[in-house]
Design a protein around this motif. Structure first.
Motif, PDB file in Angstrom:
ATOM      1  N   ALA A 233     105.879  12.292   7.142  1.00  0.00           N
ATOM      2  CA  ALA A 233     104.632  12.223   7.931  1.00  0.00           C
ATOM      3  C   ALA A 233     104.906  11.819   9.373  1.00  0.00           C
ATOM      4  CB  ALA A 233     103.616  11.274   7.276  1.00  0.00           C
ATOM      5  N   LYS A 234     105.958  12.415   9.913  1.00  0.00           N
ATOM      6  CA  LYS A 234     106.349  12.094  11.288  1.00  0.00           C
ATOM      7  C   LYS A 234     105.512  12.915  12.266  1.00  0.00           C
ATOM      8  CE  LYS A 234     110.897  11.857  12.048  1.00  0.00           C
ATOM      9  NZ  LYS A 234     112.200  12.529  12.298  1.00  0.00           N
ATOM     10  N   THR A 235     104.921  12.254  13.265  1.00  0.00           N
ATOM     11  CA  THR A 235     104.077  12.958  14.241  1.00  0.00           C
ATOM     12  C   THR A 235     104.784  13.148  15.575  1.00  0.00           C
ATOM     13  OG1 THR A 235     103.094  10.851  14.873  1.00  0.00           O
ATOM     14  CG2 THR A 235     101.875  12.193  13.296  1.00  0.00           C
ATOM     15  N   ASP A 236     105.885  12.447  15.778  1.00  0.00           N
ATOM     16  CA  ASP A 236     106.600  12.559  17.053  1.00  0.00           C
ATOM     17  C   ASP A 236     108.093  12.473  16.796  1.00  0.00           C
ATOM     18  OD1 ASP A 236     105.881  11.754  20.337  1.00  0.00           O
ATOM     19  OD2 ASP A 236     107.927  11.749  19.570  1.00  0.00           O
ATOM     20  N   GLU A 237     108.779  13.571  17.054  1.00  0.00           N
ATOM     21  CA  GLU A 237     110.216  13.682  16.777  1.00  0.00           C
ATOM     22  C   GLU A 237     111.027  12.654  17.567  1.00  0.00           C
ATOM     23  OE1 GLU A 237     112.117  15.498  14.786  1.00  0.00           O
ATOM     24  OE2 GLU A 237     110.413  16.476  13.821  1.00  0.00           O
ATOM     25  N   VAL A 238     110.589  12.379  18.771  1.00  0.00           N
ATOM     26  CA  VAL A 238     111.376  11.533  19.676  1.00  0.00           C
ATOM     27  C   VAL A 238     111.063  10.051  19.460  1.00  0.00           C
ATOM     28  CG1 VAL A 238     111.952  11.077  22.104  1.00  0.00           C
ATOM     29  CG2 VAL A 238     111.439  13.420  21.342  1.00  0.00           C
ATOM     30  N   LEU A 241     107.037   8.287  15.308  1.00  0.00           N
ATOM     31  CA  LEU A 241     105.698   7.804  14.981  1.00  0.00           C
ATOM     32  C   LEU A 241     105.224   8.521  13.718  1.00  0.00           C
ATOM     33  CD1 LEU A 241     104.237   7.879  18.605  1.00  0.00           C
ATOM     34  CD2 LEU A 241     105.279   5.943  17.371  1.00  0.00           C
ATOM     35  N   HIS A 242     104.491   7.817  12.869  1.00  0.00           N
ATOM     36  CA  HIS A 242     104.074   8.334  11.566  1.00  0.00           C
ATOM     37  C   HIS A 242     102.613   7.973  11.351  1.00  0.00           C
ATOM     38  CE1 HIS A 242     108.422   8.711  10.579  1.00  0.00           C
ATOM     39  NE2 HIS A 242     108.484   7.665  11.383  1.00  0.00           N
ATOM     40  N   ASP A 243     101.800   8.940  10.914  1.00  0.00           N
ATOM     41  CA  ASP A 243     100.374   8.654  10.811  1.00  0.00           C
ATOM     42  C   ASP A 243      99.902   8.390   9.380  1.00  0.00           C
ATOM     43  OD1 ASP A 243     100.658  11.234   9.900  1.00  0.00           O
ATOM     44  OD2 ASP A 243      99.111  12.099  11.193  1.00  0.00           O
ATOM     45  N   GLU A 244     100.819   8.494   8.394  1.00  0.00           N
ATOM     46  CA  GLU A 244     100.460   8.088   7.025  1.00  0.00           C
ATOM     47  C   GLU A 244     101.747   7.868   6.241  1.00  0.00           C
ATOM     48  OE1 GLU A 244      98.495  11.216   4.642  1.00  0.00           O
ATOM     49  OE2 GLU A 244      98.977  12.614   6.259  1.00  0.00           O
ATOM     50  N   VAL A 245     101.614   7.473   4.992  1.00  0.00           N
ATOM     51  CA  VAL A 245     102.795   7.238   4.164  1.00  0.00           C
ATOM     52  C   VAL A 245     103.363   8.590   3.750  1.00  0.00           C
ATOM     53  CG1 VAL A 245     103.665   6.283   1.998  1.00  0.00           C
ATOM     54  CG2 VAL A 245     101.936   5.030   3.309  1.00  0.00           C
ATOM     55  N   GLY A 246     104.551   8.900   4.235  1.00  0.00           N
ATOM     56  CA  GLY A 246     105.159  10.185   3.926  1.00  0.00           C
ATOM     57  C   GLY A 246     106.275  10.056   2.898  1.00  0.00           C
ATOM     58  N   TYR A 247     106.946  11.185   2.679  1.00  0.00           N
ATOM     59  CA  TYR A 247     107.980  11.259   1.643  1.00  0.00           C
ATOM     60  C   TYR A 247     109.189  12.032   2.166  1.00  0.00           C
ATOM     61  CZ  TYR A 247     104.018   9.946  -1.203  1.00  0.00           C
ATOM     62  OH  TYR A 247     102.942   9.277  -1.703  1.00  0.00           O
ATOM     63  N   ASN A 248     110.321  11.809   1.552  1.00  0.00           N
ATOM     64  CA  ASN A 248     111.514  12.604   1.847  1.00  0.00           C
ATOM     65  C   ASN A 248     111.591  13.715   0.807  1.00  0.00           C
ATOM     66  OD1 ASN A 248     113.971  13.571   2.623  1.00  0.00           O
ATOM     67  ND2 ASN A 248     115.152  11.819   1.909  1.00  0.00           N
TER      68      ASN A 248
END
Ligand SMILES: *Cc1c(COP(=O)(O)O)cnc(C)c1O
Length: 389
Positions: A233-238, A241-248
């Motif tokens: 849930a990455k919103t910015d590669e650089v 920043l993450h806007d929710e709980v994501g997963y691999n």
């Protein structure tokens, strides 16, 4: 000389696998970046006739993402089959929801008539939402599985879903290449006729990426959300920043390299599996109290797994398995029913009689995409010799 071991189901890498994987290694794109993952998504979507696809680390990961993008959450209920692999059901729990179990019809897939009876007789509509009267919980979705490459009764399940405003989440992990030939979904591929559907490319599936899966949805936002969740849930590669709980949960370039080579061979694998299924059927169906279970007539099945049904065979199913193992032939019983297993014993289960019968009497026969006619004959000879016939 001891005859060769005949495995139940092994991968077949006779195509471009080594070339494509080597290219990926040489390019040093081996992880979730690289060009082969989006290319595999595009080719898989084109094959399936789907508007888009999201490549995942496994079928189980894909099913978990499917639950999440469908908005399944804590306290919800999802209607699911009991006669299937447990990975079809665990994702319901990952999402915080509970399964309600149903038995099967003679396709081995979820009994759609039992689902209809449940909705009509065991539930009530409150504020426009179907609620299970026994538990008080909101029923949100139906999650059928296309068992062994057969197809579930999607015409009826889709009609029920529409009538009661339920989502359809399709576990097509075993049905890559199976297609509807009649009815409402004629011409459409398994996994593409619901709100969200998932394929698996595990090592024993008809095509494999070692481990891997593919998620389909007609809802563009759901596809985008699944891809977002699968990459932390990455919103910015650089800035990270993450806007929710994501997963691999993203597929790797190495897996996609395998997948592209496997997809080139899929139609050939299906043709071979279909021919070997017919060979088993001619030798064993209706002989010595045995049946080879049919696939539905109104579909083009991928013939992923072959089911021998012991109706009136002189040996028990489990004794036959043991004796074939001693002869170097690997077979497998159908799954234990999920509602009988410790994590799910407290759940409701309806119309399970047929599932219990198939659970007790089915043995899966060797079905690799590279099994030879001679090997099929050896399996049949061994079974018939054990029958004393
Ligand atoms: C294989 C399978 C899965 C899970 O797929 P993986 O890729 O092994 O995680 C889920 N449901 C069913 C019915 C399966 O057969």
């Amino acid at each position: 000389m001891k005859p060769d071991f005949i495995p139940l189901s092994v991968p077949n890498f006779a195509g471009n696998e080594k070339t494509y994987v080597n290219d990926a290694v040489v390019s040093e794109w081996v992880s979730t970046g690289g060009s082969l993952v989006p290319r595999f998504e595009e080719e898989m979507a084109a094959y399936a006739g789907a508007p888009g696809a999201v490549a995942c680390a496994s079928g189980t990961a894909g099913l978990h993402l499917a639950m999440l993008v469908a908005g399944i959450g804590t306290g919800d209920e999802v209607l699911a089959p009991t006669l299937t692999f447990i990975a079809a059901v665990n994702p319901i729990r990952y999402a915080g929801a509970q399964p309600v179990f149903f038995g099967c019809d003679d396709s081995l897939c979820m009994d759609a008539d039992a689902v209809r009876r449940f909705c009509a007789q065991q539930c009530e509509i409150r504020d426009g939402v179907l609620h299970n009267r026994h538990t008080g919980a909101a029923v949100r979705a139906i999650a059928p599985v296309h068992v062994f490459g057969n197809l579930a009764n999607m015409d009826t399940l889709a009609a029920i879903a529409e009538e009661y405003h339920l989502l359809l989440i399709e576990d097509a992990t075993e049905a890559v290449g199976s297609r509807f030939l009649a009815g409402r979904f004629a011409g459409r591929m398994a996994g593409t006729v619901s709100d969200v559907g998932v394929y698996s490319f595990n090592g024993n599936k008809i095509i494999t990426t070692g481990a891997g899966g593919m998620l389909f949805s007609p809802h563009a936002q759901w596809l985008a959300h699944a891809r977002h969740l699968s990459t932390q849930a990455k919103t910015d590669e650089v800035q990270y920043l993450h806007d929710e709980v994501g997963y691999n949960y993203r597929m790797t370039n190495l897996q996609a390299a395998l997948g592209l080579a496997q997809l080139e061979q899929l139609e050939g694998f299906i043709a071979h599996k279909t021919a070997m299924y017919e060979r088993y059927r001619q030798r064993l169906d209706g002989v010595c109290g045995l049946r080879i279970l049919p696939f539905r007539k109104d579909i083009r099945s991928n013939h992923w797994f072959y089911s021998l049904y012991l109706e009136d065979f002189p040996l028990s199913r489990d004794t036959l398995l043991e004796k074939l193992r001693n002869e170097g032939i690997q077979t497998r019983t159908i799954w234990g029913l999920i509602h009988e297993q410790p994590p799910y014993q407290a759940c409701q289960a309806f119309a399970t009689e047929k599932a219990e019968d198939y659970r007790a009497h089915v043995l899966n026969l060797p079905c690799s995409t590279n099994i030879t006619p001679e090997q099929v004959d050896r399996v049949c000879d061994a079974i018939l010799a054990l029958a004393g016939g």
